[in-house]
Design a protein around this motif. Structure first.
Motif, short mmCIF file in Angstrom:
data_model
loop_
_atom_site.label_atom_id
_atom_site.label_comp_id
_atom_site.label_asym_id
_atom_site.label_seq_id
_atom_site.Cartn_x
_atom_site.Cartn_y
_atom_site.Cartn_z
N ARG A 246 -26.08 22.68 7.27
CA ARG A 246 -25.37 22.28 6.04
C ARG A 246 -25.57 20.80 5.74
NH1 ARG A 246 -21.27 25.82 8.01
NH2 ARG A 246 -20.18 24.05 8.96
N ALA A 247 -25.57 19.97 6.79
CA ALA A 247 -25.74 18.53 6.59
C ALA A 247 -27.12 18.23 6.02
CB ALA A 247 -25.54 17.79 7.91
N LEU A 248 -28.15 18.90 6.54
CA LEU A 248 -29.51 18.68 6.03
C LEU A 248 -29.65 19.16 4.60
CD1 LEU A 248 -32.43 17.84 6.42
CD2 LEU A 248 -32.88 20.09 7.45
N THR A 249 -29.11 20.32 4.30
CA THR A 249 -29.17 20.85 2.93
C THR A 249 -28.47 19.92 1.95
OG1 THR A 249 -29.25 23.12 3.79
CG2 THR A 249 -28.65 22.83 1.48
N ALA A 250 -27.30 19.41 2.34
CA ALA A 250 -26.55 18.50 1.47
C ALA A 250 -27.32 17.18 1.27
CB ALA A 250 -25.17 18.22 2.06
N ALA A 251 -27.94 16.68 2.34
CA ALA A 251 -28.70 15.44 2.24
C ALA A 251 -29.89 15.60 1.30
CB ALA A 251 -29.17 15.00 3.62
N LEU A 252 -30.58 16.73 1.39
CA LEU A 252 -31.70 16.98 0.49
C LEU A 252 -31.24 17.06 -0.96
CD1 LEU A 252 -33.67 19.61 2.61
CD2 LEU A 252 -34.50 17.35 1.93
N GLN A 253 -30.13 17.74 -1.17
CA GLN A 253 -29.61 17.85 -2.53
C GLN A 253 -29.27 16.48 -3.10
OE1 GLN A 253 -29.57 20.62 -4.30
NE2 GLN A 253 -28.77 19.52 -6.08
N GLN A 254 -28.66 15.64 -2.31
CA GLN A 254 -28.30 14.29 -2.75
C GLN A 254 -29.54 13.44 -3.02
OE1 GLN A 254 -25.60 12.28 -0.12
NE2 GLN A 254 -26.09 10.25 -0.93
N LEU A 255 -30.55 13.60 -2.18
CA LEU A 255 -31.73 12.75 -2.24
C LEU A 255 -32.65 13.11 -3.40
CD1 LEU A 255 -32.52 10.37 -0.49
CD2 LEU A 255 -33.97 11.91 0.86
N ARG A 256 -32.48 14.29 -3.97
CA ARG A 256 -33.38 14.70 -5.06
C ARG A 256 -33.19 13.87 -6.31
NH1 ARG A 256 -32.34 20.17 -2.74
NH2 ARG A 256 -34.25 20.62 -1.59
N THR A 257 -32.12 13.09 -6.41
CA THR A 257 -31.92 12.22 -7.57
C THR A 257 -32.26 10.77 -7.26
OG1 THR A 257 -29.59 11.85 -6.99
CG2 THR A 257 -30.08 13.74 -8.41
N VAL A 258 -32.76 10.50 -6.06
CA VAL A 258 -33.05 9.13 -5.64
C VAL A 258 -34.53 8.83 -5.82
CG1 VAL A 258 -33.02 7.51 -3.68
CG2 VAL A 258 -31.14 9.15 -4.00
N GLY A 259 -34.86 7.67 -6.37
CA GLY A 259 -36.24 7.27 -6.51
C GLY A 259 -36.81 6.81 -5.19
N LEU A 260 -37.92 7.40 -4.77
CA LEU A 260 -38.56 7.04 -3.51
C LEU A 260 -40.02 6.69 -3.79
CD1 LEU A 260 -37.24 9.98 -1.27
CD2 LEU A 260 -36.32 7.66 -1.42
N ASP A 261 -40.41 5.48 -3.42
CA ASP A 261 -41.79 5.04 -3.55
C ASP A 261 -42.38 4.92 -2.15
OD1 ASP A 261 -41.82 4.70 -6.43
OD2 ASP A 261 -40.50 2.98 -6.10
N PHE A 262 -43.41 5.72 -1.86
CA PHE A 262 -44.01 5.75 -0.53
C PHE A 262 -45.31 4.95 -0.52
CE2 PHE A 262 -41.79 9.90 -0.94
CZ PHE A 262 -40.90 9.78 0.11
N VAL A 263 -45.43 4.04 0.44
CA VAL A 263 -46.67 3.30 0.65
C VAL A 263 -47.11 3.54 2.08
CG1 VAL A 263 -47.81 1.06 0.65
CG2 VAL A 263 -45.99 1.52 -1.01
N THR A 264 -48.31 4.08 2.26
CA THR A 264 -48.83 4.31 3.61
C THR A 264 -49.85 3.23 3.95
OG1 THR A 264 -50.76 5.73 3.13
CG2 THR A 264 -48.58 6.78 3.15
N LEU A 265 -49.88 2.84 5.21
CA LEU A 265 -50.79 1.81 5.70
C LEU A 265 -51.63 2.39 6.82
CD1 LEU A 265 -48.12 -1.06 5.94
CD2 LEU A 265 -49.65 -0.58 4.02
N GLY A 266 -52.90 2.66 6.54
CA GLY A 266 -53.77 3.21 7.57
C GLY A 266 -53.41 4.61 7.99
N THR A 267 -52.88 5.41 7.09
CA THR A 267 -52.50 6.79 7.41
C THR A 267 -53.71 7.71 7.31
OG1 THR A 267 -50.19 6.59 6.75
CG2 THR A 267 -51.16 8.78 6.63
N PRO A 268 -54.03 8.48 8.35
CA PRO A 268 -55.14 9.43 8.27
C PRO A 268 -54.83 10.53 7.26
CG PRO A 268 -54.52 9.01 10.56
CD PRO A 268 -53.43 8.44 9.70
N PRO A 269 -55.81 10.96 6.48
CA PRO A 269 -55.58 12.08 5.56
C PRO A 269 -55.36 13.37 6.33
CG PRO A 269 -57.59 10.85 4.99
CD PRO A 269 -57.18 10.43 6.36
N ARG A 270 -54.19 13.92 6.23
CA ARG A 270 -53.87 15.16 6.94
C ARG A 270 -52.94 16.03 6.11
NH1 ARG A 270 -52.78 14.91 13.31
NH2 ARG A 270 -52.59 17.12 12.82
N TYR A 271 -51.64 15.76 6.17
CA TYR A 271 -50.69 16.59 5.45
C TYR A 271 -50.79 16.30 3.95
CZ TYR A 271 -48.39 16.89 10.08
OH TYR A 271 -48.11 17.07 11.41
#
Length: 377
Positions: A246-271
């Motif tokens: 329940r805690a994870l589901t609630a956190a995901l629901q809350q986070l879906r309205t949050v702006g997240l900008d991801f910057v990777t540094l030297g990340t291998p192409p995989r996922y």
């Protein structure tokens, strides 16, 4: 608890854990491979179109050899960082989260997890103490070389004139699928806690070194509820108590309205990442040489003439075998969703393609000019 006692127990755990690193063939029902195109694993040999990447030269004026005190840096550097802080503030970014890569976290060989039941019987605080000591010693050893420490986060925050807060997210840093998936879950919980209950939460800018970028990809799937994301969520809550699910589901629901900008540094192409949207964007930065979007030739590895060799070698198949049967079975199931994990033959095939550019987001190939001429770099 006495650090000497912790160190002795840590040493014992290292020896015991090393003896457990034996790969054995196992069979387990695998999750079906995703049939949709959203966020599928990287296809090695893929030829990136020109709009997916760009080249950049390193600006020597921005160089920081020893991030100790902001006052020690050049005037150009201080002015540039102050301008960055003001720009981030104008665009609603109030938090920066630094996420380290593999082997520099608080349980890189999964020793604490492997022996958690023993630690619990001895002293419930023991696992936490060992994790803290492990990260402390790794920070002391590596400092900011391929690592993010609390001291480095404070340095960045000061450089931005405290217009944006900066923190470090610590995870186990073990080198396999399920360790990254668990870290993605903890990252979701932390991001949700950081965003608070505000109706208009601020944007969060995340920097991830090396395989921390895979954590980011997993987070985008969990948030987007893609087919892969739904399967990943099922795996996460499979062994959880109802309260944890329940805690994870609630956190995901809350986070879906949050702006997240991801910057990777030297990340291998995989996922694969889920497609960009205004709330979740991704940028990749890679140390690179030359005018072709491929990694360097093996002959230049000792002098780093081709850029970041670790980035091009950390492809699918390069994982270590998990320490226990349960995690190995989960990893086998995750192979179908995320690409090969601990598979040497798969790695040999993939590494020949010398991958550089990520399929999702935009990749900037930066020539840092750090190759040595004669002696190894």
């Amino acid at each position: 608890m006495d650090p000497t006692v912790i160190g002795m127990l840590l040493g014992i755990a290292v020896v015991a854990t090393a003896g457990a690193l034996v790969a054995r063939a196992r069979h387990r029902r695998r999750l079906p491979a995703p049939t949709d195109e959203v966020g599928r694993p990287y296809e090695y040999g893929w030829s990136p179109p020109p709009d997916r990447y760009s080249f950049a030269a390193y600006d020597e004026r921005r160089r920081t050899d020893s991030p100790g005190e902001v006052a020690e840096q050049s005037e150009d550097w201080r002015e540039a960082m102050a301008a960055v802080g003001a720009r981030l503030q104008r665009h609603g970014v109030r938090r920066i989260l630094l996420v380290h890569g593999t082997f520099v976290g608080d349980d890189p060989l999964a020793m604490v997890q492997q022996w958690s039941s023993l630690f619990e019987r001895l002293d419930p605080r023991l696992a936490v103490a060992i994790r803290g000591l492990t990260k402390q010693q790794l920070d002391r050893l590596f400092k900011d070389a391929g690592n993010f420490s609390a001291q480095y986060a404070a340095f960045v925050e000061d450089a931005l004139e405290r217009k944006v807060s900066c923190n470090v997210f610590v995870w186990s840093s073990s080198n396999h699928h399920v360790a990254r998936l668990r870290a993605a879950r903890e990252l979701v919980l932390e991001l949700a806690a950081m965003s608070g209950a505000s109706t208009s939460p601020p944007r969060v800018l995340l920097f991830g070194h090396s395989h921390a970028g895979q954590l980011f990809a997993l987070v985008t799937h969990l948030l987007a509820q893609s087919r892969i994301g739904r399967d990943l969520l099922d795996l996460l809550v499979e062994g959880d108590a109802a309260e944890g699910a329940r805690a994870l589901t609630a956190a995901l629901q809350q986070l879906r309205t949050v702006g997240l900008d991801f910057v990777t540094l030297g990340t291998p192409p995989r996922y694969g990442f889920c497609p960009d949207d205004p709330l979740r964007r991704v940028l990749h930065i890679v140390n690179h040489r030359g005018v072709e979007p491929r990694g360097g030739a093996i002959a230049g590895v000792l002098h780093t003439r081709g850029g970041d060799y670790v980035q091009q070698w950390g492809v699918a198949g390069s994982d270590l075998v998990a320490q226990n049967d349960a995690d190995q079975r989960i990893n086998e199931r995750l192979d179908a969703l995320l690409g090969g994990g601990a598979q040497a033959a798969v790695w040999r095939e993939n590494v020949r393609t010398r991958p550089r550019v990520h399929r999702d987001g935009h990749t900037i190939l930066v020539d840092y000019g750090d190759a040595s001429a004669i002696t190894p770099n």
